[in-house]
Design a protein around this motif. Structure first.
Motif, PDB file in Angstrom:
ATOM      1  N   LEU A   1       0.815  -1.217   0.000  1.00  0.00           N
ATOM      2  CA  LEU A   1       0.000   0.000   0.000  1.00  0.00           C
ATOM      3  C   LEU A   1       0.853   1.274   0.000  1.00  0.00           C
ATOM      4  N   GLU A   2       2.173   1.078  -0.111  1.00  0.00           N
ATOM      5  CA  GLU A   2       3.135   2.191  -0.152  1.00  0.00           C
ATOM      6  C   GLU A   2       3.113   3.038   1.128  1.00  0.00           C
ATOM      7  N   LEU A   3       2.936   2.348   2.253  1.00  0.00           N
ATOM      8  CA  LEU A   3       3.053   3.016   3.559  1.00  0.00           C
ATOM      9  C   LEU A   3       4.491   2.886   4.042  1.00  0.00           C
ATOM     10  N   ASP A   4       5.029   3.996   4.607  1.00  0.00           N
ATOM     11  CA  ASP A   4       6.427   3.884   5.058  1.00  0.00           C
ATOM     12  C   ASP A   4       6.582   3.357   6.459  1.00  0.00           C
ATOM     13  N   SER A   5       5.502   3.400   7.253  1.00  0.00           N
ATOM     14  CA  SER A   5       5.646   2.934   8.633  1.00  0.00           C
ATOM     15  C   SER A   5       4.310   2.438   9.174  1.00  0.00           C
ATOM     16  N   ILE A   6       4.414   1.646  10.228  1.00  0.00           N
ATOM     17  CA  ILE A   6       3.206   1.185  10.914  1.00  0.00           C
ATOM     18  C   ILE A   6       3.414   1.358  12.426  1.00  0.00           C
ATOM     19  N   GLU A   7       2.318   1.265  13.157  1.00  0.00           N
ATOM     20  CA  GLU A   7       2.373   1.332  14.615  1.00  0.00           C
ATOM     21  C   GLU A   7       2.142  -0.066  15.182  1.00  0.00           C
ATOM     22  N   PHE A   8       3.075  -0.534  15.978  1.00  0.00           N
ATOM     23  CA  PHE A   8       2.926  -1.832  16.635  1.00  0.00           C
ATOM     24  C   PHE A   8       2.060  -1.643  17.883  1.00  0.00           C
ATOM     25  N   ILE A   9       1.361  -2.669  18.282  1.00  0.00           N
ATOM     26  CA  ILE A   9       0.518  -2.591  19.485  1.00  0.00           C
ATOM     27  C   ILE A   9       0.963  -3.640  20.505  1.00  0.00           C
ATOM     28  N   LEU A  10       1.055  -3.204  21.739  1.00  0.00           N
ATOM     29  CA  LEU A  10       1.322  -4.128  22.835  1.00  0.00           C
ATOM     30  C   LEU A  10       0.049  -4.247  23.662  1.00  0.00           C
ATOM     31  N   ASP A  11      -0.677  -5.335  23.448  1.00  0.00           N
ATOM     32  CA  ASP A  11      -1.887  -5.607  24.216  1.00  0.00           C
ATOM     33  C   ASP A  11      -1.534  -6.347  25.504  1.00  0.00           C
ATOM     34  N   PHE A  12      -2.435  -6.273  26.476  1.00  0.00           N
ATOM     35  CA  PHE A  12      -2.249  -7.035  27.710  1.00  0.00           C
ATOM     36  C   PHE A  12      -2.486  -8.517  27.455  1.00  0.00           C
TER      37      PHE A  12
END
Length: 218
Positions: free
Chosen positions: A13-24
């Protein structure tokens, strides 16, 4: 179980970055909390060219940083230190600390404990050049006052467009108080006093907000 695929999808999708998630939930399986996982993140990021610029630590919605139980706060401290170590390895700039829902700062005592706990990490944040990007449901002036309790450029704001619309806050007021402290933005739509909805179908004026943000140094 399919987090690696998300980097490939982001590249397509030509995105340069993503956000990782730390769930409990199942946090012990999260690659952010072990060395093999960190190496895997570095590897897939290198292959795809998709960076991991931020981590949303939803873990602390279930286990608030200001929890009244000292044992919980001690356990949280271990998670935070491990997370900071991991984030420094993968080039994360913002760790989003949510103070909403179960972790909402509803009393003066909650705020006092929160300030005390977060302040322990200010030197580490400055050394690593990582931000604790706070997200709260406090009214704009109260949130502004909370941020000013920390004498650190590494305590910033995560602005969630949908959550703000749901609370009925004016983004003009919010930007006036702490627009220059925003380091991360969640684009989302919600109805007033309601839940998340498909973009464009709720009360968030996303276009106007982004136009205003473009006027400041975000």
């Amino acid at each position: 179980g399919y987090w690696k695929d998300e980097y490939e999808i982001a590249r397509s999708l030509e995105l340069d970055s993503i956000e990782f998630i730390l769930d409990f939930h199942l946090s012990h399986l999260n690659p952010l909390l072990n060395d093999n996982g960190i190496n895997s993140i570095i590897d897939i990021s290198s292959k795809t060219g998709v960076k991991t610029k931020s981590v949303c630590a939803d873990y602390f919605m279930e286990r608030p940083i200001f929890d009244k139980n000292k044992d919980v706060r001690i356990a949280n401290d271990k998670i935070i230190k491990k997370l900071l170590h991991s984030c420094s390895k993968i080039g994360v700039e913002d760790i989003v600390i949510p103070c909403v829902d179960k972790s909402s700062l509803t009393s003066h005592q909650d705020k006092e404990v929160f300030i005390s706990e977060i302040s322990k990490y200010l030197n580490i944040l400055e050394d690593l050049n990582i931000n604790f990007s706070l997200e709260t449901d406090l009214p704009p002036e109260d949130f502004f006052n909370l941020i000013n309790e920390f004498d650190s450029k590494n305590i910033t704001v995560n602005y969630d467009i949908g959550n703000s619309a749901s609370l009925g806050y004016s983004f003009i007021d919010e930007l006036k108080y702490y627009g220059d402290r925003i380091s991360n933005i969640h684009i989302k739509d919600r109805v007033y006093k309601g839940s998340s909805v498909i973009l464009g179908t709720g009360n968030a004026d996303i276009r106007s907000f982004l136009q205003e943000v473009s006027k400041i140094d975000y």
